[in-house]
Structure formats: C-alpha cells, structure tokens
Design a protein around this motif. Structure first.
Motif, PDB file in Angstrom:
ATOM      1  N   PHE A   6      27.314 -41.510 -24.101  1.00  0.00           N
ATOM      2  CA  PHE A   6      26.400 -41.850 -23.005  1.00  0.00           C
ATOM      3  C   PHE A   6      25.042 -42.223 -23.594  1.00  0.00           C
ATOM      4  O   PHE A   6      24.534 -41.529 -24.474  1.00  0.00           O
ATOM      5  N   VAL A   7      24.478 -43.335 -23.132  1.00  0.00           N
ATOM      6  CA  VAL A   7      23.112 -43.713 -23.499  1.00  0.00           C
ATOM      7  C   VAL A   7      22.350 -44.027 -22.221  1.00  0.00           C
ATOM      8  O   VAL A   7      22.904 -44.569 -21.270  1.00  0.00           O
ATOM      9  N   ARG A   8      21.101 -43.670 -22.212  1.00  0.00           N
ATOM     10  CA  ARG A   8      20.283 -43.957 -21.028  1.00  0.00           C
ATOM     11  C   ARG A   8      20.123 -45.465 -20.855  1.00  0.00           C
ATOM     12  O   ARG A   8      20.088 -46.206 -21.824  1.00  0.00           O
ATOM     13  N   ARG A   9      20.044 -45.889 -19.637  1.00  0.00           N
ATOM     14  CA  ARG A   9      19.921 -47.312 -19.331  1.00  0.00           C
ATOM     15  C   ARG A   9      18.714 -47.938 -20.023  1.00  0.00           C
ATOM     16  O   ARG A   9      18.758 -49.082 -20.465  1.00  0.00           O
ATOM     17  N   SER A  10      17.638 -47.185 -20.178  1.00  0.00           N
ATOM     18  CA  SER A  10      16.431 -47.708 -20.816  1.00  0.00           C
ATOM     19  C   SER A  10      16.662 -48.052 -22.290  1.00  0.00           C
ATOM     20  O   SER A  10      15.919 -48.834 -22.866  1.00  0.00           O
ATOM     21  N   GLU A  51      29.424 -47.286 -26.085  1.00  0.00           N
ATOM     22  CA  GLU A  51      28.295 -46.697 -25.363  1.00  0.00           C
ATOM     23  C   GLU A  51      28.329 -47.145 -23.910  1.00  0.00           C
ATOM     24  O   GLU A  51      28.662 -48.291 -23.622  1.00  0.00           O
ATOM     25  N   ASP A  63      26.169 -46.474 -19.923  1.00  0.00           N
ATOM     26  CA  ASP A  63      25.034 -45.856 -19.243  1.00  0.00           C
ATOM     27  C   ASP A  63      25.416 -45.198 -17.928  1.00  0.00           C
ATOM     28  O   ASP A  63      24.561 -44.800 -17.157  1.00  0.00           O
ATOM     29  N   SER A  64      26.714 -45.056 -17.685  1.00  0.00           N
ATOM     30  CA  SER A  64      27.185 -44.279 -16.542  1.00  0.00           C
ATOM     31  C   SER A  64      27.683 -42.943 -17.069  1.00  0.00           C
ATOM     32  O   SER A  64      28.780 -42.846 -17.631  1.00  0.00           O
ATOM     33  N   GLN A  65      26.848 -41.921 -16.909  1.00  0.00           N
ATOM     34  CA  GLN A  65      27.225 -40.606 -17.428  1.00  0.00           C
ATOM     35  C   GLN A  65      28.523 -40.120 -16.781  1.00  0.00           C
ATOM     36  O   GLN A  65      29.373 -39.528 -17.448  1.00  0.00           O
ATOM     37  N   ASN A 114      19.584 -49.310 -23.355  1.00  0.00           N
ATOM     38  CA  ASN A 114      20.813 -50.077 -23.324  1.00  0.00           C
ATOM     39  C   ASN A 114      20.549 -51.525 -22.913  1.00  0.00           C
ATOM     40  O   ASN A 114      21.293 -52.105 -22.146  1.00  0.00           O
ATOM     41  N   ASP A 122      16.315 -52.295 -28.503  1.00  0.00           N
ATOM     42  CA  ASP A 122      17.238 -51.158 -28.550  1.00  0.00           C
ATOM     43  C   ASP A 122      17.166 -50.479 -29.914  1.00  0.00           C
ATOM     44  O   ASP A 122      17.183 -49.257 -30.009  1.00  0.00           O
TER      45      ASP A 122
END
Length: 119
Positions: A72-76, A31, A33-35, A78, A112
């Motif tokens: 991809f996972v959103r920073r929130s 995973e 968080d940088s798309q 992660n 998480d």
C-alpha cells in the motif's frame, strides 16, 4: 464498464499481474493506493462480493511470480500510477517501453522518487 472504483482498481491489478506473468517476471513489487484492495489481496480482510472473483484471480497470478510483494502506498506518493491511469483514459491502446519512459512520465517519476527517498 465497471460497478465501482474498487472494481476498476481490482481489474487493473488483475491485468497488471497477467502482464507480469506473460513477461515471465520472477520478482515483482506491486503498489496500490487502495488500502482496502491491498489488504484483500494480502488476505488480511474479507473481500467485498463485487471484487471477490477478481481478487482470487489476482492471488492465483501472484502465486505464479517467485517473489512478489503487494504494498500500500498513499495516493500522494503515487503520482506515476495517476499519470499512467490518466494517459490510459486518453489513449486506451497498449503501449510499452524498455529503455526510457515517455517524456510525459518523467516529472511524476521524479516527484515520486523524491518522496520515497525522503521516507
């Protein structure tokens, strides 16, 4: 020293894949968080020149894992990755654990996990 946050993240992906291959893992979910970087690794977009070689290394290592998903996972959602990165900056040595994560990681793991189960 790296030239940009994107380059630092790409190098972290390469190190993670190298470690997974070293451990002989045959199933893996990575995973990030940088798309932009996730899409580069997946081959959906062209990589910026500064990370092109590193992303090619990641793709080669990815091919050595039988089942590998790059997500991809959103920073929130992660917090675990954020906690691990901050710990790595405080103490750059190599550490592993097998049965139980360190106490400082339990709270981010719980947060998480709650976010994932809500989705």
């Amino acid at each position: 020293m790296v030239g940009s946050p994107l380059c630092a993240e790409a190098m972290a992906w390469r190190a993670a894949f190298d470690f997974a291959v070293l451990l002989g893992l045959d199933q893996l979910v990575m995973e990030g968080d940088s798309q932009q970087l996730v899409r580069c690794i997946q081959g959906e977009i062209t990589c910026p020149t500064e990370v092109e070689v590193v992303v090619e290394d990641v793709r080669r290592s990815r091919n050595l894992v039988r089942e590998c998903e790059v997500v991809f996972v959103r920073r929130s959602a992660n917090g675990v990755a954020d906690a691990l990165a901050k710990d790595g900056l405080r103490d750059p040595g190599v550490r592993t654990w097998e049965a139980r994560p360190p106490d400082w990681l339990l709270s981010p793991l719980g947060k998480d996990n709650r976010l994932i189960s809500c989705i």
